[in-house]
Design a protein around this motif. Sequence first.
Motif, PDB file in Angstrom:
ATOM      1  N   ALA A   1     -11.332  -6.200  16.523  1.00 46.28           N
ATOM      2  CA  ALA A   1     -12.556  -6.976  16.327  1.00 46.28           C
ATOM      3  C   ALA A   1     -12.394  -7.824  15.075  1.00 46.28           C
ATOM      4  N   ILE A   2     -12.686  -9.108  15.192  1.00 43.95           N
ATOM      5  CA  ILE A   2     -12.472 -10.024  14.075  1.00 43.95           C
ATOM      6  C   ILE A   2     -13.377 -11.232  14.249  1.00 43.95           C
ATOM      7  N   LEU A   7      -9.707 -15.393  12.629  1.00 47.76           N
ATOM      8  CA  LEU A   7      -8.522 -15.367  13.492  1.00 47.76           C
ATOM      9  C   LEU A   7      -7.648 -16.594  13.243  1.00 47.76           C
ATOM     10  N   GLN A   8      -8.252 -17.668  12.739  1.00 48.08           N
ATOM     11  CA  GLN A   8      -7.480 -18.863  12.410  1.00 48.08           C
ATOM     12  C   GLN A   8      -6.353 -18.521  11.433  1.00 48.08           C
ATOM     13  N   ARG A   9      -6.597 -17.558  10.545  1.00 55.78           N
ATOM     14  CA  ARG A   9      -5.607 -17.187   9.537  1.00 55.78           C
ATOM     15  C   ARG A   9      -4.482 -16.339  10.131  1.00 55.78           C
ATOM     16  N   GLY A  10      -4.730 -15.775  11.310  1.00 52.30           N
ATOM     17  CA  GLY A  10      -3.717 -14.936  11.937  1.00 52.30           C
ATOM     18  C   GLY A  10      -3.103 -15.573  13.171  1.00 52.30           C
ATOM     19  N   TYR A  11      -3.188 -16.901  13.261  1.00 52.06           N
ATOM     20  CA  TYR A  11      -2.757 -17.590  14.476  1.00 52.06           C
ATOM     21  C   TYR A  11      -1.278 -17.368  14.768  1.00 52.06           C
ATOM     22  N   ASP A  12      -0.455 -17.386  13.751  1.00 48.86           N
ATOM     23  CA  ASP A  12       0.976 -17.180  13.958  1.00 48.86           C
ATOM     24  C   ASP A  12       1.245 -15.792  14.520  1.00 48.86           C
ATOM     25  N   GLN A  13       0.539 -14.790  13.992  1.00 49.58           N
ATOM     26  CA  GLN A  13       0.712 -13.418  14.496  1.00 49.58           C
ATOM     27  C   GLN A  13       0.210 -13.301  15.929  1.00 49.58           C
ATOM     28  N   THR A  26      -6.519  -6.608  22.935  1.00 46.34           N
ATOM     29  CA  THR A  26      -7.820  -7.242  23.133  1.00 46.34           C
ATOM     30  C   THR A  26      -8.377  -7.716  21.800  1.00 46.34           C
ATOM     31  N   PHE A  27      -8.761  -8.986  21.732  1.00 42.79           N
ATOM     32  CA  PHE A  27      -9.401  -9.555  20.551  1.00 42.79           C
ATOM     33  C   PHE A  27     -10.892  -9.714  20.842  1.00 42.79           C
ATOM     34  N   ALA A  28     -11.721  -9.017  20.096  1.00 39.76           N
ATOM     35  CA  ALA A  28     -13.170  -9.161  20.195  1.00 39.76           C
ATOM     36  C   ALA A  28     -13.593 -10.135  19.108  1.00 39.76           C
ATOM     37  N   SER A  45     -15.999 -22.481  15.197  1.00 37.45           N
ATOM     38  CA  SER A  45     -16.109 -23.715  15.984  1.00 37.45           C
ATOM     39  C   SER A  45     -14.861 -24.079  16.772  1.00 37.45           C
ATOM     40  N   PHE A  46     -13.754 -23.404  16.507  1.00 35.15           N
ATOM     41  CA  PHE A  46     -12.474 -23.917  17.004  1.00 35.15           C
ATOM     42  C   PHE A  46     -11.696 -22.964  17.904  1.00 35.15           C
ATOM     43  N   ASP A  47     -12.200 -21.748  18.124  1.00 35.44           N
ATOM     44  CA  ASP A  47     -11.347 -20.747  18.780  1.00 35.44           C
ATOM     45  C   ASP A  47     -10.987 -21.100  20.214  1.00 35.44           C
ATOM     46  N   LEU A  48     -11.919 -21.691  20.980  1.00 38.76           N
ATOM     47  CA  LEU A  48     -11.561 -22.053  22.348  1.00 38.76           C
ATOM     48  C   LEU A  48     -10.452 -23.092  22.367  1.00 38.76           C
TER      49      LEU A  48
END
Length: 240
Positions: A1-2, A7-13, A26-28, A45-48
């Motif tokens: 859950a985040i 999640l933008q900071r963990g995009y590479d991971q 699973t990412f909640a 605003s940007f996750d999709l």
Amino acid sequence: AIYSTFLQRGYDQLIHDVALQNLPVTFALDRAGLVGGDGATHNGSFDLSFLRCVPNLVVMAPADENECRQMLYTAVTLDAPAAVRYPRGPGPGAAIQPALQALPLGRAELRRRGQSGLLLLGFGSMVEAARPVADKLDATLVNMRFVAPLDTALLRELVPQHAALVTLEENVVEGGAGSGVAEFLDSAGLGGPRLHLGIPPRFVEHGSREQCLADAGLDIASISGSVERWWGTISGVKPA
């Protein structure tokens, strides 16, 4: 859950440690969309836009609190990475289904069949916001549910039956869910007028969630005005 914004900071991971290996993680994603009082830094605003381009990743957007529960269950039944993105705050008040049941992968839900020739494709929180507009304009309303994979079979069926379509999402328009719909329709040779509504390409500042939605043009009154004016130019029907 985040939080969506974190999640933008963990995009590479996300890409290298999960999606590339096709791991069943699973990412909640909490606070997807506009959060209001937490400020511009916390708006999801940007996750999709940054998720739907990742191979192997299933991306879901629930329309209400019951669907959110069912999608989280669906995600953990998949042998693949999945993300469920949901907004801050209460849901619209949907009845909670006691039993957990996995949703069919990549299948949308037809909420209303209209006769006017207008097709509304809602993602997540925007399904409920679009409902009064669909009722007023006698439009067809679809709860898209999945951003990746899209329900391309339903799009192939419904788009030729309608004169125009509108996509609605609580995400930036650029590269978002509506862009995914447009990309598919272009590749399938399915034309027609399209309007894409979402968060504008700027940082929405601090305020209540309701104020932020209004600022972005995504409250019910703004959506109704935007759709009615645009549909009027297509259909010749003037807004009431």
